[in-house]
Design a protein around this motif. Sequence first.
Motif, short mmCIF file in Angstrom:
data_model
loop_
_atom_site.label_atom_id
_atom_site.label_comp_id
_atom_site.label_asym_id
_atom_site.label_seq_id
_atom_site.Cartn_x
_atom_site.Cartn_y
_atom_site.Cartn_z
N TYR A 52 49.89 49.05 31.52
CA TYR A 52 49.86 48.23 32.73
C TYR A 52 48.90 48.82 33.73
O TYR A 52 48.68 50.02 33.77
CB TYR A 52 51.27 48.15 33.34
CG TYR A 52 52.24 47.38 32.49
CD1 TYR A 52 52.23 45.99 32.48
CD2 TYR A 52 53.16 48.05 31.70
CE1 TYR A 52 53.12 45.29 31.68
CE2 TYR A 52 54.06 47.35 30.91
CZ TYR A 52 54.02 45.96 30.90
OH TYR A 52 54.92 45.27 30.12
N GLY A 53 48.36 47.95 34.58
CA GLY A 53 47.44 48.39 35.62
C GLY A 53 47.43 47.40 36.75
O GLY A 53 48.22 46.47 36.80
N THR A 54 46.51 47.62 37.66
CA THR A 54 46.35 46.74 38.79
C THR A 54 44.91 46.23 38.81
O THR A 54 44.03 46.77 38.13
CB THR A 54 46.66 47.46 40.12
OG1 THR A 54 45.81 48.60 40.23
CG2 THR A 54 48.12 47.89 40.17
N VAL A 55 44.68 45.22 39.61
CA VAL A 55 43.36 44.61 39.69
C VAL A 55 42.70 45.08 40.99
O VAL A 55 43.28 44.98 42.06
CB VAL A 55 43.47 43.07 39.69
CG1 VAL A 55 42.11 42.43 39.92
CG2 VAL A 55 44.08 42.60 38.39
N GLN A 56 41.51 45.62 40.87
CA GLN A 56 40.70 45.99 42.02
C GLN A 56 39.66 44.90 42.24
O GLN A 56 38.85 44.64 41.35
CB GLN A 56 39.99 47.33 41.78
CG GLN A 56 40.92 48.52 41.69
CD GLN A 56 41.40 48.94 43.07
OE1 GLN A 56 40.70 48.76 44.06
NE2 GLN A 56 42.57 49.51 43.15
N ILE A 57 39.68 44.31 43.41
CA ILE A 57 38.73 43.24 43.72
C ILE A 57 37.47 43.88 44.31
O ILE A 57 37.52 44.60 45.29
CB ILE A 57 39.31 42.23 44.72
CG1 ILE A 57 40.64 41.67 44.21
CG2 ILE A 57 38.31 41.11 45.02
CD1 ILE A 57 40.55 40.90 42.91
N ALA A 58 36.33 43.61 43.69
CA ALA A 58 35.05 44.16 44.18
C ALA A 58 34.64 43.37 45.42
O ALA A 58 34.80 42.16 45.48
CB ALA A 58 33.99 44.05 43.11
#
Length: 155
Positions: free
Chosen positions: A148-154
Amino acid sequence: MDDRLFKTAMSKFATGVTVITTEVNGEVHGMTANAFMSVSLDPKLIVVSVAHKARMHDYLKQSDSFAVTILSEAQQHLSTYFAGKRKEDQSVAFDRFEQLPILKDAVVNIVCSQYANHVAGDHTLFIGEVSNIQLSDQAPLAYFSGKYGTVQIAE
């Protein structure tokens, strides 16, 4: 090519995490799935892929509607629960949206009627015609390479 190589390669595609829910004979059933996508805008269609050996497969075959919950990054515990990876009993509170069971505090809840289903190898593709959607402004739960992870928005 062996199965392990194929599974490892497919795990390198980062996905969101969903829980598919339906109700059969008054009982709510759910399963975690990352094999989900939109299919069409006109009509509005989505698809989920479910293994024939999964219990949810039979429930979806019996039901004429289902819901898809796109989980938030705070809902990893629900993903593991509906994937059958948590052994302890957990009480899950379902909300209702258009008479279907959904998980609250999610990024998106989608309710649909079954439009079609197609056998594809050892899975069935369940296509749903979307009747309504709930949205929230939360970060989604991500899944990549078995973790599992998270989303980093550029920016």
